[in-house]
Structures are given as structure tokens and as C-alpha cells.
Write a protein that holds these residues in place. Structure first.
Motif, mmCIF file in Angstrom:
data_model
loop_
_atom_site.group_PDB
_atom_site.id
_atom_site.type_symbol
_atom_site.label_atom_id
_atom_site.label_comp_id
_atom_site.label_asym_id
_atom_site.label_seq_id
_atom_site.Cartn_x
_atom_site.Cartn_y
_atom_site.Cartn_z
ATOM 1 N N LEU A 130 2.903 1.235 0.242
ATOM 2 C CA LEU A 130 2.798 1.034 -1.207
ATOM 3 C C LEU A 130 1.342 0.901 -1.634
ATOM 4 N N LEU A 186 11.551 1.225 -6.374
ATOM 5 C CA LEU A 186 11.564 0.683 -5.016
ATOM 6 C C LEU A 186 12.846 -0.105 -4.798
ATOM 7 N N ILE A 217 1.454 -1.375 -12.284
ATOM 8 C CA ILE A 217 1.836 -1.258 -10.878
ATOM 9 C C ILE A 217 2.291 -2.590 -10.303
ATOM 10 N N VAL A 244 2.382 4.846 -9.717
ATOM 11 C CA VAL A 244 3.352 3.757 -9.672
ATOM 12 C C VAL A 244 4.696 4.381 -9.311
ATOM 13 N N HIS A 245 5.432 3.769 -8.400
ATOM 14 C CA HIS A 245 6.683 4.362 -7.909
ATOM 15 C C HIS A 245 7.830 4.178 -8.889
ATOM 16 N N ARG A 246 8.090 2.953 -9.308
ATOM 17 C CA ARG A 246 9.077 2.571 -10.331
ATOM 18 C C ARG A 246 10.527 2.543 -9.857
ATOM 19 N N ASP A 292 5.885 -2.824 -9.380
ATOM 20 C CA ASP A 292 6.215 -2.317 -8.048
ATOM 21 C C ASP A 292 6.141 -3.430 -7.011
ATOM 22 N N SER A 345 -0.668 -5.131 -4.355
ATOM 23 C CA SER A 345 -0.186 -4.429 -3.155
ATOM 24 C C SER A 345 -1.233 -4.470 -2.044
ATOM 25 N N HIS A 369 -0.404 3.214 -4.564
ATOM 26 C CA HIS A 369 -1.152 2.663 -5.693
ATOM 27 C C HIS A 369 -2.605 3.131 -5.675
ATOM 28 N N SER A 425 9.232 -5.541 -7.059
ATOM 29 C CA SER A 425 10.353 -4.824 -6.443
ATOM 30 C C SER A 425 10.195 -4.761 -4.931
ATOM 31 N N GLU A 426 8.961 -4.579 -4.469
ATOM 32 C CA GLU A 426 8.711 -4.584 -3.021
ATOM 33 C C GLU A 426 9.059 -5.946 -2.429
ATOM 34 N N CYS A 431 8.169 8.315 -10.462
ATOM 35 C CA CYS A 431 6.781 7.854 -10.387
ATOM 36 C C CYS A 431 5.952 8.416 -11.539
#
Length: 291
Positions: free
Chosen positions: A115, A128, A204, A124-126, A207, A270, A119, A210-211, A154
Motif C-alpha cells: 500500500l 481495500l 489516501i 488511492v485504492h478505495r 485507505d 501508509s 500511495h 481500510s488496511e 482507484c
């Protein structure tokens, strides 16, 4: 369309989503996962494909090739053994992952550096969640890697790590409180017949929250850190991670609590997550694996 698409094995389905399916296939004599999506669902959003094409990291799924026919877009992806939630299926379930896994903190570290890389690449993944963590095992050496997958939502971010967002995207049980609050604000506006559309900014740091949920899920053997399905949204919004005290490692608990801070400004980044895990007494050695 090349001959490679005709090597898609529709009878060997690996997964199915709202807009497409994933099957085993062949690309350049290599076994791969082929994601097939109807063109009408990707015509207006190619950011995920463009993002993956620019990413090259051991802990991020690799996109080898993409092409289309008259109806579908085909993505030739790294073939993995399972997604993370399959590790916690009941014994006897045909889809349960029964392979080896690295030590728990090594799993967290791999996901953390993955991650961090995403970043640092300005994305940004959005989305996870455990289903978007894939488990890959080297068939020759047995080494296991965890990889972030599914970049369909993302978006690029600016130098401050923020991005424009016109609505809520992602999987609700794995969203940060600021994103959930945005959803409920939208619901309230619609119920009050407000028609004004405002573009909001995301970050971000969502994320990272969520991680942290994924970390907790893994260490809790498949349980959500914020409780049962009907409790999750309320507990996230009230900052009540009811299951975290069940995680045996105090070190891991302390880290996850830093990731789950309600206030974005207080939440660890991150890069700080990766640095935190790199300081563990379990030395995580860089893996040199050719795929």
C-alpha cells in the motif's frame, strides 16, 4: 483479437463480480487469471487499468496484458492461489485455502509495503478488503506473497494525497468513517430533496483505515474488528472496535489502533505503517522472486 483470448477457460471460473468474471487462461504460455468485463461497464472508467499498467511491486497484482473484442475487455493478470477470505472458510469447504502462510507480522508487512508503494505512485485504492488481497505461492520455492488486487476504483491523488470525489465508492463494511459519513450525508440530502451536487475531497488516509480493518480481520481469524455484520457501520461511526482486544499481539493491536483513528489528522500514514512493522523483532527480509 489475438489467439490468446481463445485460451480463456470459461469452465474454470475463479471468481465472479457485479460486472464480470475471472477465469483461468493462458498468456504467452503462462497460466494466468483472465478478468473479463463487458465493455459497457468500463467505457467511462479506465483508471484501474492505467494504474495497474504503471505498477510493479511484489505485493501488488501484476497486469500482463489487456485487449478487447466486440463485447468484452480482457485483463491477463498474475494467477494467485486464493484470496485472503478463503483462508478462513470452514474446514472441508472446497474453496478453503490450505497452503502455507508467512508469519503474521510478515503478512502485515507485505501488505503495508504494497500500500505504501501504491500511495507513493500517486494513487488511492478505495476498495481495500480481504477479497482484494490475493495469496501467491511460488510453485518452485514455496515462498508466499500477499498482493493487493482489483484497482477498478482507484484514482490519482495530488501531492497532498487528496482527490476529488462525487460519491461514495467501495465496499461498505470496509470503509473509513469519513466515507461512511459522506454516504449518510448523501442519503439525508436525497431524502430532503436537495438537488445541489458538490464535489468533495477524499484522502489516501481512508485507505489506511481500510488496511487496518484488513489487518484486524487477518489477526482475528476472519472476524471483523468492529463486530458482526449488523454492528459494523454503527461501531465504525462510534469508534468502537469491539474485537480488537482479542488480538494476542499487543504490538499489532497498538499499530491497528493508530490506523483506525477516527480523526484523519491523527491517523498514521501508509509509510509509517510500513516503518512501524519493519521495526518488529521478526526481521522481514526482502524477497527476490522472479515471476
Amino acid at each position: 483479437m489475438s489467439n490468446e483470448v481463445r485460451n480463456l477457460d470459461l469452465d474454470n471460473k475463479l471468481g465472479e463480480g457485479r460486472y464480470g468474471i475471472v477465469c483461468k487462461g493462458i498468456w504467452c504460455e503462462k497460466s494466468v487469471a483472465v478478468k473479463r468485463i463487458q465493455l459497457i461497464h468500463i467505457a467511462s472508467n479506465t483508471q484501474g487499468e492505467e494504474a495497474l499498467q504503471g505498477l510493479d511491486h511484489l505485493n501488488v497484482i501484476k497486469l500482463f496484458h489487456a485487449e478487447s473484442d466486440a463485447n468484452f475487455r480482457y485483463y491477463y493478470l498474475e494467477l494467485c492461489n486464493a484470496s485472503l477470505e478463503k483462508l478462513f472458510l470452514k474446514d472441508g469447504h472446497k474453496n478453503k485455502y490450505r497452503g502455507t502462510m508467512p508469519p503474521s507480522l510478515t503478512v502485515l508487512y507485505q501488505l503495508a509495503v504494497g500500500l505504501e508503494y501504491i500511495h507513493k505512485m500517486g494513487l488511492v485504492h478505495r476498495d481495500l478488503k480481504p477479497e482484494n488481497v490475493l495469496i501467491w505461492q511460488d510453485p518452485r520455492k514455496g515462498n508466499v506473497l500477499l498482493k493487493w488486487a482489483d484497482f477498478g476504483l482507484c484514482k490519482p491523488v495530488n501531492e497532498r494525497g487528496s482527490y476529488s470525489m462525487s460519491g461514495v465508492r467501495g465496499t461498505f463494511d470496509w470503509l473509513a468513517p469519513e466515507i461512511l459519513n459522506l454516504f449518510y450525508d448523501e442519503e439525508l440530502s436525497q431524502s430532503e430533496s436537495e438537488t445541489t451536487s458538490t464535489v468533495k475531497r477524499g484522502t489516501i488516509q481512508s485507505d489506511v483505515f481500510s488496511e487496518g480493518l484488513v489487518f484486524g480481520y487477518f489477526l482475528l481469524d476472519g472476524r471483523h474488528p468492529f463486530g458482526l455484520r449488523h454492528q459494523i457501520h454503527t461501531n465504525i461511526l462510534e469508534n468502537k472496535p469491539v474485537n480488537l482486544d482479542k488480538i494476542q499481539s499487543q504490538y499489532a493491536r497498538d499499530l491497528i489502533l493508530k490506523m483506525l483513528k477516527e480523526n484523519i489528522a491523527d491517523r498514521i500514514t501508509s509509510s509509517e505503517v510500513a516503518e512501524f512493522l519493519n521495526k518488529t523483532t521478526i526481521k522481514v527480509k526482502p524477497l527476490t522472486i522472479t515471476v
